[in-house]
Design an enzyme around this catalytic site. Structure first.
Site, mmCIF file in Angstrom:
data_model
loop_
_atom_site.group_PDB
_atom_site.id
_atom_site.type_symbol
_atom_site.label_atom_id
_atom_site.label_comp_id
_atom_site.label_asym_id
_atom_site.label_seq_id
_atom_site.Cartn_x
_atom_site.Cartn_y
_atom_site.Cartn_z
ATOM 1 N N ASP A 1 72.036 47.793 36.187
ATOM 2 C CA ASP A 1 72.206 46.561 36.949
ATOM 3 C C ASP A 1 73.569 46.608 37.643
ATOM 4 O OD1 ASP A 1 71.478 43.732 37.596
ATOM 5 O OD2 ASP A 1 73.293 43.343 36.442
ATOM 6 N N THR B 1 71.708 43.323 43.386
ATOM 7 C CA THR B 1 73.159 43.431 43.199
ATOM 8 C C THR B 1 73.680 44.834 43.509
ATOM 9 O OG1 THR B 1 72.723 43.795 40.839
ATOM 10 C CG2 THR B 1 73.335 41.572 41.507
ATOM 11 N N THR B 2 72.827 45.831 43.346
ATOM 12 C CA THR B 2 73.216 47.199 43.727
ATOM 13 C C THR B 2 73.050 47.387 45.228
ATOM 14 O OG1 THR B 2 72.412 47.965 41.569
ATOM 15 C CG2 THR B 2 72.847 49.650 43.231
ATOM 16 N N ASP C 1 66.995 38.865 35.678
ATOM 17 C CA ASP C 1 66.752 39.235 37.080
ATOM 18 C C ASP C 1 65.348 38.820 37.521
ATOM 19 O OD1 ASP C 1 69.238 40.248 37.201
ATOM 20 O OD2 ASP C 1 68.687 42.343 37.513
#
Length: 527
Positions: A60, A93-94, A395
């Site tokens: 994550d 988020t990446t 998530d």
């Protein structure tokens, strides 16, 4: 100072902003490169050892960057960017950091061509607006009653996680949890505080379950022979201590003979007995006692009295659990024995200590506010797996929340980025000069997502992206990379879908961060 020396200083000052800008870009891109390998279903996982010696295993983006020790101020902006995406969308988020790194790389090329940073920043903002319009236009509108589409979105989010093999179990849990706490017809947002993920070590991830009510990891106190099961429970949440009173200041009492000692013990006993009788008189038969750092929350004598009165006791309730417990059961926190009244009690049909995979939890079934809150009991064989399962589930919940906010899906697999890149190239042909160059650079920056997906899957990035461009140019708007099979295919048929809000917020936040970094021309250290 001579004229030559003055000229040299002026020349150095003119060069300094450019050096600082390039230094900032290099630092920020290094952060993006650090987590780029963890993007997508075939991305690598990171094992991080924290300063306290704890080990974290995750892919994550927000979690990886949170644990990184980043010193450069510009690089910290990308860490904050990932955290902002985690708050806004919960997923991607990446991707957002990888996009920002790619935009900065393309901006660096434009700087070397002599284009002013302000022109680049403003052009990138306009290009981001065009990209968002394109993605919104190509999205598929859905309804929250379409359970199949919600499951696809949750499954797509989970497929890139360590626990991807359990997506068929976790995705329905995420969808059901969100739908239970909202009214699908009128809801425009979801308060994820109404969904509590309870972690319990032991068992396997397959044992994870959705509990329509409340679950506590604390167990019932049975040392004094108290009950561990209570039907028609009247629940009280107490924030005072069921133990002998103590003065605020530290002091000592000297007792000279046994009669005085006996009198003190009798007073303590009577004090506790009166408290327990008052609790029983209110009708409470289950009491939850908040953890105290000052003294014992409950002592053995009080437990003995409560057991005799057939009152179930659960102690060590954490402060951050209080709000959720009150909302679930309808009880109100009681700060003093004098205010212990029936109107502050919550209600449940059954409170029972249950055993699962060798571990005990307390379940509250048939709570008063069923439907307003839910608990997810998350299980795992070890702490690393358990924590990653919790992050993955969070998530997935955020993905469903995105669909409640904006009820539209878009294909994954790099498809929307390639389509937007092609659209930007078409727009760039209608522009002139520096802006056209900036739009082309932004178009190139978007292609980092399919390129990275292909690289992480062990495919030829150049071959895959070229094929994608060709297919999108021929009108195949949903063509993307099927990472599992290693080919370019129609992503809609593969049912790889994600909320359009995740993509939109990624583009907007990445463009905004790029603009901020481009406009920094000096870093002054306060001493």
């Amino acid at each position: 100072m001579s004229k030559a020396a003055t000229t040299q200083v002026a020349f150095q000052d003119r060069e300094k902003p450019q050096e600082v800008r390039l230094s900032n870009i290099t630092a920020a891109r290094s952060v993006a490169d650090a987590i780029r390998t963890s993007l997508g279903p075939r991305g690598m996982d990171k094992m991080i050892q924290t300063g306290k010696g704890e080990v974290v295993l995750t892919n994550d983006g927000a979690t990886i960057l949170k644990h990184l020790s980043v010193l450069h101020p510009a690089a910290k902006m990308l860490v904050d960017l990932s955290a902002a995406q985690d708050v806004e969308a919960g997923d991607g988020t990446t991707s957002v950091v990888v996009l920002a790194g790619s935009m900065l790389g393309c901006a660096e090329k434009l700087l070397k061509k002599g284009i002013h940073p302000t022109v680049i920043a403003e052009s990138f903002q306009r290009a981001a607006e065009v990209t968002v319009e394109c993605m919104t236009k190509n999205s598929l509108n859905i309804e929250l009653s379409d359970r199949e589409s919600l499951l696809r979105a949750a499954t797509t989010s989970l497929n890139s996680k360590i626990v991807s093999q359990y997506s068929s179990l976790l995705a329905p849990i995420a969808v059901d949890a969100v739908l239970k706490v909202i009214d699908p017809r009128i809801a425009t947002n979801v308060d994820l505080k109404d969904i509590r993920i309870v972690k319990k070590l032991g068992g396997i991830i397959d044992d994870t379950e959705l509990i329509p009510g409340l679950a506590l990891t604390q167990t019932a106190v049975k040392t004094a022979g108290g009950p561990s099961r209570m039907e028609k429970a009247n629940i009280a949440l107490v924030q005072f201590q069921l133990s002998p009173p103590k003065p605020d200041m530290e002091n000592q009492i000297v007792v000279n003979d046994y009669r005085q000692m006996d009198k003190i013990l009798k007073e303590e006993r009577q004090y506790l007995l009166n408290m327990c009788k008052k609790i029983k008189k209110s009708g409470a038969n289950v009491i939850l006692i908040q953890k105290s750092i000052l003294r014992d929350a409950v002592n053995d004598l009080a437990l003995h009295f409560l057991a005799k009165l057939k009152i179930m006791v659960i102690k060590d309730i954490e402060r951050d659990e209080v709000e959720f417990i009150c909302k679930s059961t309808g009880c109100k926190p009681i700060a003093d024995i004098e205010s212990f009244t029936e109107d502050k009690l919550g209600h449940a049909d059954l409170v029972e200590e249950a055993s699962s995979s060798g571990e005990k939890i307390v379940k509250f079934m048939g709570v008063k506010n069923a439907g307003k809150t839910v608990s997810v009991l998350c299980r795992g064989a070890n702490l690393l797996t358990l924590e990653e399962a919790e992050r993955s589930l969070h998530d997935a919940l955020c993905v469903i929340r995105c669909l409640v906010k904006q009820r539209a899906l878009i294909p994954g697999g790099g498809s929307p980025e390639i389509e937007a890149a092609q659209h930007l190239l078409d727009v760039a042909r209608t522009l002139e000069g520096r802006e056209a160059l900036c739009f082309r650079a932004f178009s190139e920056a978007l292609e980092i997502i399919p390129v990275t997906l292909a690289e992480n899957a062990g495919l030829s990035a150049i071959q895959v992206v070229t094929e994608l461009r060709s297919r999108h140019a021929n009108g195949e708007k949903t063509a993307g990379i099927n990472v599992r099979k290693g080919v370019v295919t129609d992503i809609l048929e593969e049912k790889v879908l994600q909320p359009v809000l995740v993509n939109i917020s990624s583009i907007q936040l990445a463009a905004e961060t790029t603009k901020m970094i481009m406009k920094i021309d000096d870093i002054t250290l306060a001493r």
